[in-house]
Design a protein around this motif. Structure first.
Motif, PDB file in Angstrom:
ATOM      1  N   ILE A 142       0.819  -1.221   0.000  1.00 33.14           N
ATOM      2  CA  ILE A 142       0.000   0.000   0.000  1.00 33.14           C
ATOM      3  C   ILE A 142       0.851   1.269   0.000  1.00 33.14           C
ATOM      4  O   ILE A 142       0.603   2.179  -0.806  1.00 33.14           O
ATOM      5  N   PRO A 143       1.890   1.390   0.852  1.00 34.08           N
ATOM      6  CA  PRO A 143       2.707   2.619   0.791  1.00 34.08           C
ATOM      7  C   PRO A 143       3.365   2.824  -0.567  1.00 34.08           C
ATOM      8  O   PRO A 143       3.490   3.969  -1.030  1.00 34.08           O
ATOM      9  N   LEU A 144       3.774   1.741  -1.227  1.00 32.27           N
ATOM     10  CA  LEU A 144       4.396   1.848  -2.544  1.00 32.27           C
ATOM     11  C   LEU A 144       3.400   2.361  -3.576  1.00 32.27           C
ATOM     12  O   LEU A 144       3.729   3.240  -4.393  1.00 32.27           O
ATOM     13  N   VAL A 145       2.184   1.834  -3.547  1.00 25.05           N
ATOM     14  CA  VAL A 145       1.158   2.259  -4.491  1.00 25.05           C
ATOM     15  C   VAL A 145       0.808   3.734  -4.279  1.00 25.05           C
ATOM     16  O   VAL A 145       0.668   4.501  -5.238  1.00 25.05           O
ATOM     17  N   VAL A 146       0.687   4.144  -3.017  1.00 19.98           N
ATOM     18  CA  VAL A 146       0.411   5.552  -2.716  1.00 19.98           C
ATOM     19  C   VAL A 146       1.543   6.434  -3.241  1.00 19.98           C
ATOM     20  O   VAL A 146       1.295   7.483  -3.858  1.00 19.98           O
ATOM     21  N   ALA A 147       2.777   6.002  -3.022  1.00 25.61           N
ATOM     22  CA  ALA A 147       3.933   6.781  -3.471  1.00 25.61           C
ATOM     23  C   ALA A 147       4.003   6.862  -4.993  1.00 25.61           C
ATOM     24  O   ALA A 147       4.570   7.817  -5.541  1.00 25.61           O
ATOM     25  N   GLN A 148       3.418   5.885  -5.685  1.00 23.61           N
ATOM     26  CA  GLN A 148       3.416   5.874  -7.142  1.00 23.61           C
ATOM     27  C   GLN A 148       2.324   6.770  -7.733  1.00 23.61           C
ATOM     28  O   GLN A 148       2.157   6.829  -8.947  1.00 23.61           O
TER      29      GLN A 148
END
Length: 274
Positions: A142-148
């Motif tokens: 989830i943090p990676l997707v948000v950062a993307q």
């Protein structure tokens, strides 16, 4: 010598800015508004006469479905026809949905849409990833997707037989991760048990005309799910967004939850208002 972005001057239109509506000029530099007011002495690369016309900010449609495969159908628009229609309606940004495939990383939902879109879109676009497989690995992404650039993640509270359903405890875990990452939880808020039973009982009784679709999903099936979403917003501190809300009581539930400090909002659809 460096050449700056192209400038466009929109003259003489009725400019709508927030609560203000007045006749003004508007200067666009590149893709941004650079000035608003009496710009009669200003020179630009291109000038548009907006006399007698309204000049509005581009709208953002946060809920579109392009190339969406569901219940043996495919949604009518792709990234060319859908964004072309959007542009004709004054919509300059759309946000599509992309369902996670079971067993595959959540981040892949973004790449699928990049491949689908290619060079077809005529307006800006984004994606709401949809979690369908809430494993620990999915939650960790989830943090990676948000950062993307995809901070709004959708979950379905129904459609169990279609592999989309996410249960309440998983919703809480997802909301906790989104809150930590600065994201937002979107929910398709219908109680799966009430909806499934309603559909089955009508089909068993041979009641399958169009009118029975709405009877299969009474307001309480939505209201019950919205109450759960409000509780999740309170417990986790995560912003929760109810998509395509149709019930009047649902609006009251959300207003009450907001008054008590829950960070919850909703959208509706035109056909629910008429």
């Amino acid at each position: 010598m460096a050449i700056g972005p192209k400038t466009t001057l929109v003259r003489g239109g009725t400019v709508v800015l927030g609560q203000s509506v007045s006749q003004q000029d508007l200067l666009i530099q590149g893709e941004r508004i650079a000035a608003v007011g009496d710009l009669s002495d200003h020179k630009a690369d291109a000038t548009l006469d907006a006399g007698g016309l309204l000049v509005l900010p581009g709208a953002v449609d946060t809920h579109v479905h392009y190339n969406d495969v569901f219940m043996n159908t495919v949604s009518v628009h792709d990234y060319y026809t859908g964004t072309r229609a959007a542009a004709h309606g004054g919509v300059t940004t759309v946000v599509d949905f992309s369902n996670q495939l079971h067993g595959e990383p959540l981040i892949d939902t973004l790449e699928y849409k990049r491949q689908e879109a290619g060079n077809l879109p005529l307006v800006d676009w984004g994606v709401h990833p949809c979690i369908t497989d809430p494993t620990p690995e999915t939650l960790d992404q989830i943090p990676l997707v948000v950062a993307q650039g995809a901070p709004s993640i959708k979950c379905y509270m129904t459609y169990r037989q279609d592999g989309l359903y996410v249960g309440e405890q998983d919703l809480i875990r997802i909301a906790e991760r989104l809150q930590q990452a600065g994201g937002m939880l979107l929910t398709h808020a219908e109680d799966d048990e009430l909806v499934t039973n309603g559909i089955s009982s009508l089909i068993d009784a041979g009641l399958t005309d169009y009118v029975y679709h709405t009877q299969s999903k009474p307001p309480e099936s939505e209201n019950k799910a919205i109450r759960k979403c409000a509780d999740i917003a309170r417990k986790t501190g995560c912003r929760v967004f109810i998509v395509h809300m149709s019930s009047a009581e649902g609006a009251e539930i959300i207003s009450s939850a907001r008054a008590s400090g829950a960070d919850i909002i909703a959208e509706t659809c035109t056909h629910y208002l008429v």
